[in-house]
Design a protein around this motif. Structure first.
Motif, mmCIF file in Angstrom:
data_model
loop_
_atom_site.group_PDB
_atom_site.id
_atom_site.type_symbol
_atom_site.label_atom_id
_atom_site.label_comp_id
_atom_site.label_asym_id
_atom_site.label_seq_id
_atom_site.Cartn_x
_atom_site.Cartn_y
_atom_site.Cartn_z
ATOM 1 N N GLU A 1 0.805 -1.222 0.000
ATOM 2 C CA GLU A 1 0.000 0.000 0.000
ATOM 3 C C GLU A 1 0.841 1.277 0.000
ATOM 4 O O GLU A 1 0.344 2.345 -0.351
ATOM 5 C CB GLU A 1 -0.920 0.015 1.230
ATOM 6 C CG GLU A 1 -1.855 -1.180 1.339
ATOM 7 C CD GLU A 1 -2.819 -1.313 0.167
ATOM 8 O OE1 GLU A 1 -2.936 -0.354 -0.621
ATOM 9 O OE2 GLU A 1 -3.438 -2.377 0.028
ATOM 10 N N CYS B 1 4.667 13.918 1.413
ATOM 11 C CA CYS B 1 3.308 13.418 1.666
ATOM 12 C C CYS B 1 2.547 14.455 2.496
ATOM 13 O O CYS B 1 2.964 14.801 3.602
ATOM 14 C CB CYS B 1 3.367 12.079 2.397
ATOM 15 S SG CYS B 1 1.759 11.328 2.701
ATOM 16 N N GLU C 1 -3.269 15.259 4.658
ATOM 17 C CA GLU C 1 -4.484 14.531 4.310
ATOM 18 C C GLU C 1 -4.168 13.204 3.605
ATOM 19 O O GLU C 1 -4.870 12.210 3.779
ATOM 20 C CB GLU C 1 -5.403 15.387 3.436
ATOM 21 C CG GLU C 1 -4.777 15.896 2.141
ATOM 22 C CD GLU C 1 -4.089 17.250 2.311
ATOM 23 O OE1 GLU C 1 -3.869 17.925 1.293
ATOM 24 O OE2 GLU C 1 -3.802 17.609 3.468
ATOM 25 N N ASP C 2 -3.089 13.209 2.827
ATOM 26 C CA ASP C 2 -2.678 11.961 2.170
ATOM 27 C C ASP C 2 -2.139 10.964 3.184
ATOM 28 O O ASP C 2 -2.349 9.755 3.045
ATOM 29 C CB ASP C 2 -1.622 12.251 1.107
ATOM 30 C CG ASP C 2 -2.165 13.071 -0.046
ATOM 31 O OD1 ASP C 2 -3.377 12.944 -0.335
ATOM 32 O OD2 ASP C 2 -1.395 13.842 -0.652
ATOM 33 N N GLU D 1 -3.072 10.731 6.334
ATOM 34 C CA GLU D 1 -4.232 10.184 7.044
ATOM 35 C C GLU D 1 -4.945 9.135 6.191
ATOM 36 O O GLU D 1 -5.321 8.058 6.682
ATOM 37 C CB GLU D 1 -5.198 11.316 7.388
ATOM 38 C CG GLU D 1 -6.447 10.862 8.116
ATOM 39 C CD GLU D 1 -7.374 12.029 8.427
ATOM 40 O OE1 GLU D 1 -8.550 11.773 8.727
ATOM 41 O OE2 GLU D 1 -6.906 13.185 8.384
ATOM 42 N N LYS D 2 -5.103 9.429 4.913
ATOM 43 C CA LYS D 2 -5.748 8.484 4.002
ATOM 44 C C LYS D 2 -4.936 7.184 3.901
ATOM 45 O O LYS D 2 -5.505 6.093 3.891
ATOM 46 C CB LYS D 2 -5.894 9.127 2.625
ATOM 47 C CG LYS D 2 -6.570 8.242 1.595
ATOM 48 C CD LYS D 2 -6.678 8.961 0.253
ATOM 49 C CE LYS D 2 -7.315 8.052 -0.793
ATOM 50 N NZ LYS D 2 -7.417 8.731 -2.126
ATOM 51 N N LEU D 3 -3.620 7.315 3.845
ATOM 52 C CA LEU D 3 -2.750 6.153 3.740
ATOM 53 C C LEU D 3 -2.851 5.277 4.987
ATOM 54 O O LEU D 3 -2.840 4.043 4.910
ATOM 55 C CB LEU D 3 -1.304 6.605 3.532
ATOM 56 C CG LEU D 3 -0.265 5.522 3.195
ATOM 57 C CD1 LEU D 3 -0.688 4.734 1.968
ATOM 58 C CD2 LEU D 3 1.091 6.182 2.966
ATOM 59 N N HIS E 1 -5.487 4.881 6.853
ATOM 60 C CA HIS E 1 -6.750 4.146 6.772
ATOM 61 C C HIS E 1 -6.674 3.030 5.729
ATOM 62 O O HIS E 1 -7.261 1.957 5.921
ATOM 63 C CB HIS E 1 -7.894 5.111 6.437
ATOM 64 C CG HIS E 1 -8.367 5.914 7.605
ATOM 65 N ND1 HIS E 1 -9.161 5.385 8.601
ATOM 66 C CD2 HIS E 1 -8.150 7.211 7.949
ATOM 67 C CE1 HIS E 1 -9.423 6.322 9.508
ATOM 68 N NE2 HIS E 1 -8.819 7.444 9.129
ATOM 69 N N ILE E 2 -5.963 3.274 4.647
ATOM 70 C CA ILE E 2 -5.826 2.232 3.610
ATOM 71 C C ILE E 2 -5.099 1.015 4.180
ATOM 72 O O ILE E 2 -5.506 -0.129 3.958
ATOM 73 C CB ILE E 2 -5.061 2.789 2.389
ATOM 74 C CG1 ILE E 2 -5.942 3.809 1.639
ATOM 75 C CG2 ILE E 2 -4.645 1.663 1.456
ATOM 76 C CD1 ILE E 2 -5.228 4.495 0.494
ATOM 77 N N ASP F 1 -7.434 -0.791 6.694
ATOM 78 C CA ASP F 1 -8.504 -1.554 6.041
ATOM 79 C C ASP F 1 -7.954 -2.758 5.276
ATOM 80 O O ASP F 1 -8.605 -3.811 5.197
ATOM 81 C CB ASP F 1 -9.278 -0.647 5.080
ATOM 82 C CG ASP F 1 -9.998 0.483 5.810
ATOM 83 O OD1 ASP F 1 -10.161 0.382 7.046
ATOM 84 O OD2 ASP F 1 -10.376 1.477 5.151
ATOM 85 N N HIS G 1 2.618 14.117 10.846
ATOM 86 C CA HIS G 1 3.031 14.843 9.645
ATOM 87 C C HIS G 1 3.846 16.058 10.058
ATOM 88 O O HIS G 1 3.598 16.689 11.083
ATOM 89 C CB HIS G 1 1.797 15.286 8.840
ATOM 90 C CG HIS G 1 2.133 16.106 7.636
ATOM 91 N ND1 HIS G 1 2.257 17.470 7.669
ATOM 92 C CD2 HIS G 1 2.382 15.736 6.363
ATOM 93 C CE1 HIS G 1 2.569 17.906 6.454
ATOM 94 N NE2 HIS G 1 2.646 16.880 5.646
ATOM 95 N N ALA H 1 -9.009 10.107 14.010
ATOM 96 C CA ALA H 1 -9.189 10.609 12.653
ATOM 97 C C ALA H 1 -10.506 10.089 12.108
ATOM 98 O O ALA H 1 -10.978 9.036 12.478
ATOM 99 C CB ALA H 1 -8.051 10.121 11.779
#
Length: 392
Positions: free
Chosen positions: A291, A313, A316-317, A319-321, A323-324, A327, A351, A392
């Motif tokens: 990922e 990075c 927001e990226d 934080e998204k990473l 969660h990826i 999941d 960050h 988050a």
């Protein structure tokens, strides 16, 4: 031009040297039986040694079979050396292909009238086959230069290539100035003397440089082993932190740090054994690596803790990473002991811009991960601008 050379003395010297290397490679193979290249190099040296010994007693003109057998054994050594180089560089070994040349030479030499009666014709065929196998070994070493740079590799493939050229030149020389069978026991053409000495030097230099290549590989593997985690193959804690300092210093821009902890690994170890826990950790490492962006740095810092630094990075990226990754692990099916076992991770994300050091970034991500653990695990927590981790 004719010169006098004692072939028996050179052959016996070659025999002694090759026996030493055969024993040396055989010893390494006994210590590490999974390394088939050691066995192949030992067999190559042993066969060539036996061929040299027979050659030492064939100078006086004994039966044709003994002379041809000596040449065949030397060619077999060259063929196995080629396959040993392939095994050394993790390529498939084909012993049938290696045996084809020596067997074909032997059958032709003992059955074809031309090769039986004409020493020049027999020399031409033997030199051509030897040039082919030596050239193939040079080619294998040269191709692998682009895949793995070892300090002694350039000289090795240049030497094998040089001998192949010498043997091909001998084919041309023998065709233009055929050997005189009456002079093989006394004076010989200058070009044949050069070829004989070149082959003798090859007996000394080739096994030695192959051994040095093996040593180079072992040194690389030792350094790699010291720098990586044996279970996952990722950078270990020391290597990761060292690389983090270097990378964060060179990268002038936004970067993110993700601290990932696999939840309840001790419980998995207790219920399914350490092999089950190891399988979970290996799979999680593969998922995290999959990922992350290609330019990210990933390492295993502790038993169940993984850390990743992602340069350039945005928050927001990052934080998204997080969660990826969370999941991806949660959706993965883990079969342990015949059962489907759910596995989750806790992720701490931090960050920072240019003014935030790598150490500070790590501490913030660690604090965020701690918050995730305290609040029940199986979540992603981001360090916010108010210096407090928040969900988050």
């Amino acid at each position: 031009m004719m010169v006098s050379v004692n072939f028996s003395t050179l052959a016996i010297g070659a025999f002694a040297i090759l026996v030493v290397f055969a024993v040396l490679y055989a010893r390494h193979w006994r210590e590490e039986p999974k390394r088939s290249e050691f066995l192949l190099f030992a067999a190559a040296s042993g066969l060539a040694a036996l061929g040299a010994l027979l050659s030492a007693f064939s100078e006086g003109g004994p039966g044709l079979i003994m002379v041809v057998l000596a040449q065949t054994l030397v060619l077999s050594g060259a063929a196995l050396a080629w396959q040993g180089v392939r095994a050394f560089d993790h390529r498939a070994v084909d012993l049938k292909l290696a045996a084809a040349g020596p067997i074909a030479f032997f059958l032709l030499a003992v059955s074809a009238p031309l090769l039986q009666e004409d020493v020049t014709a027999r020399f031409l065929v033997a030199a051509a086959v030897g040039a082919i196998y030596t050239g193939l070994a040079a080619w294998e070493l040269r191709v692998s230069e682009f895949e793995e740079r070892l300090s002694n590799r350039p000289f090795a493939y240049l030497w094998f290539a040089a001998l192949a050229v010498v043997l091909l030149s001998a084919v041309v020389a023998a065709y233009l100035r055929p050997l005189d069978a009456l002079n093989t026991a006394g004076s010989t053409p200058l070009w044949l003397t050069v070829v004989v000495f070149a082959v003798f030097l090859h007996v000394v230099i080739a096994p030695l440089w192959i051994f040095l290549l093996v040593r180079d590989r072992l040194l690389v593997e030792h350094r790699w082993s010291a720098a990586t985690d044996t279970l996952t193959g990722l950078a270990n804690r020391f290597t990761f932190l060292d690389m983090l300092q270097t990378l964060s210093t060179k990268v002038r821009g936004e970067g993110a740090f993700l601290y990932v902890d696999v939840d309840h690994v001790k419980r998995i170890n207790d219920q399914y054994g350490h092999s089950g826990g190891d399988e979970v950790l290996k799979t999680c490492a593969e998922l995290i690596l999959r990922e992350l962006p290609e330019h990210a740095l990933l390492g295993r810092l502790a038993g169940a803790e993984f850390a990743a630094y992602v340069p350039f990075c945005k928050v927001e990226d990052a934080e998204k990473l997080g969660h990826i990754i969370h999941d991806s692990v949660e959706q993965q099916m883990f079969f342990l002991g015949g059962e489907l076992v759910p596995v989750t991770v806790s992720v701490g994300v931090a960050h920072g811009a240019m003014q935030v050091t790598a150490d500070e970034l790590l501490k913030r991500a660690d604090a965020a991960l701690h918050t995730a653990k305290v609040n029940g695990r199986n979540s992603v927590v981001v360090w916010d601008d108010g210096q407090r981790p928040s969900y988050a």
